[in-house]
Design an enzyme around this catalytic site. Sequence first.
Site, mmCIF file in Angstrom:
data_model
loop_
_atom_site.group_PDB
_atom_site.id
_atom_site.type_symbol
_atom_site.label_atom_id
_atom_site.label_comp_id
_atom_site.label_asym_id
_atom_site.label_seq_id
_atom_site.Cartn_x
_atom_site.Cartn_y
_atom_site.Cartn_z
ATOM 1 N N THR A 253 41.206 43.258 40.475
ATOM 2 C CA THR A 253 40.161 43.805 39.821
ATOM 3 C C THR A 253 39.123 43.928 40.520
ATOM 4 O O THR A 253 38.525 45.037 40.810
ATOM 5 C CB THR A 253 39.343 41.739 39.416
ATOM 6 O OG1 THR A 253 40.644 41.315 38.410
ATOM 7 C CG2 THR A 253 38.578 41.879 38.905
ATOM 8 N N ASN B 4 49.233 45.890 30.693
ATOM 9 C CA ASN B 4 49.552 44.816 31.194
ATOM 10 C C ASN B 4 50.027 43.639 29.528
ATOM 11 O O ASN B 4 51.044 43.096 29.421
ATOM 12 C CB ASN B 4 49.118 44.316 31.523
ATOM 13 C CG ASN B 4 47.318 44.379 31.167
ATOM 14 O OD1 ASN B 4 46.130 45.394 30.500
ATOM 15 N ND2 ASN B 4 46.337 43.260 30.634
ATOM 16 N N THR C 113 35.786 38.748 57.574
ATOM 17 C CA THR C 113 37.244 38.488 58.025
ATOM 18 C C THR C 113 38.123 38.630 57.029
ATOM 19 O O THR C 113 38.587 38.336 56.074
ATOM 20 C CB THR C 113 37.039 37.048 58.173
ATOM 21 O OG1 THR C 113 35.778 37.000 58.828
ATOM 22 C CG2 THR C 113 38.472 36.594 59.411
ATOM 23 N N CYS D 36 45.051 37.262 30.873
ATOM 24 C CA CYS D 36 43.300 37.220 31.703
ATOM 25 C C CYS D 36 42.018 37.598 30.141
ATOM 26 O O CYS D 36 41.450 37.491 29.320
ATOM 27 C CB CYS D 36 42.467 38.380 32.052
ATOM 28 S SG CYS D 36 43.598 38.694 33.514
HETATM 29 N N1 PLP Z 1 44.415 45.435 36.378
HETATM 30 C C1 PLP Z 1 45.750 45.414 35.739
HETATM 31 C C2 PLP Z 1 46.285 45.939 34.837
HETATM 32 C C3 PLP Z 1 46.365 43.721 35.544
HETATM 33 O O1 PLP Z 1 47.895 43.617 34.266
HETATM 34 C C4 PLP Z 1 45.572 43.017 36.051
HETATM 35 C C5 PLP Z 1 46.243 41.585 35.752
HETATM 36 O O2 PLP Z 1 46.499 41.237 34.982
HETATM 37 C C6 PLP Z 1 44.504 43.497 36.660
HETATM 38 C C7 PLP Z 1 44.058 45.019 37.016
HETATM 39 C C8 PLP Z 1 43.417 42.490 37.983
HETATM 40 O O3 PLP Z 1 44.238 42.576 38.621
HETATM 41 P P1 PLP Z 1 44.063 40.819 39.853
HETATM 42 O O4 PLP Z 1 45.062 39.580 39.194
HETATM 43 O O5 PLP Z 1 45.152 40.622 41.001
HETATM 44 O O6 PLP Z 1 43.144 40.670 39.584
#
Ligand code: PLP
Length: 378
Positions: free
Chosen positions: A70, A149, A235, A323
């Site tokens: 993210t 995803n 850090t 998510c």
């Molecule tokens: N982008 C994609 C395609 C994802 O599948 C995800 C998490 O499911 C993310 C971004 C976000 O990654 P993170 O969970 O490391 O913030």
Amino acid sequence: MIYLDNAATTRTAPGVVEAMLPYFSEHYGNAGSIYGLGSKSKSALNKARETIAGTLGAQANEIYFTAGGTESDNWALKAVYESCCSKGRHIITSKVEHHAVLHTCEYLEERGAQITYLDVTQDGLISLEQLKKAIRPDTILISIMYANNEIGTIEPIEEIGEVAREHGILFHTDGVQAYGHLPIAVDKLHIDLFSASGHKFNGPKGVGFLYVNRKTTLCSFIHGGQQERGRRAGTENVPGIVGIAAAAKQAALRMEERAATERRMRDYLIARIKERIPGAQLTGHKSMRLPGHASFCFEGIEGESALIMLDMQGICASGGSACTTGNPGPSHVLQAAGIPEKLARGALRFSLSEENTLEELDVVVEELSGIVEKLRGI
Ligand code: PLP
């Protein structure tokens, strides 16, 4: 327990945990300190950066560690916009991106950016023709995800990269689902910015990286100290960074073998579900899809109810994206792929790892078939 939700997150590999452990309470120095304890951390960081760069055919000074996918996506989009908005304010992306990209685009729209959201086919693929048509003299960035995803579709990244290069436009790809699972060479694919996240390939959570091509000038994202060459202050998370590099190394060493095992199991699961459960519709592309990814829509059921019932049988799966769990609306990805809302409500995603077995998949198909039948009867 049968774990089929590796697209949400993966088990941190035992070798990765082992590599990380000394950096908690033995080599705990701040990488910015000049004494021996600090330089031990510094050299671990340097080594990790080289390892990650090596897996992409990149240089170590093109890798910036972040707190995950993210943050990498946010940084790429916001910083390109800030650095280039005097040249233009137009960005091209797709309707099926992760919310880390889509919500960042909405944020930029409120600040004057103009965004084109490309449609996708029923398989989840963008059209190169539509991409070319969308390009304007003021286009500064193309951001298209490597692999989706929710439905596992792999986009034509090399061709998109070529289009971007021909027009002198920066190309970012969200590689969170692809990195560690597919071979990626940033130069060959003409990628200028690449986001990845440790926990999607058996590394720890809360650590990721952004690859930034050395010719690309990008402003800082987090302001403060001089860490990450002054571009991402704070850090450094040394144990996490050591962990992501160990996971990247393991993934690269066994990528082909692992992908072949996952593909075999994925195809077995898809075939068994289709033959056992009437009205099961595969979502995403048939062949251009992630090795361990099988996603379906089941007519006449609510995916959430099926997930709860699967959980009661010790089976972990997902409704599409971890998510968006709790979001009552239909998935934006399935909507963009033209799947009717009624059918999209019955979406389920099974994402495998090489640790799964065919016997486990047989159990899942049997349980799922009973659950779908029961739900359809209500
Ligand atoms: N982008 C994609 C395609 C994802 O599948 C995800 C998490 O499911 C993310 C971004 C976000 O990654 P993170 O969970 O490391 O913030």
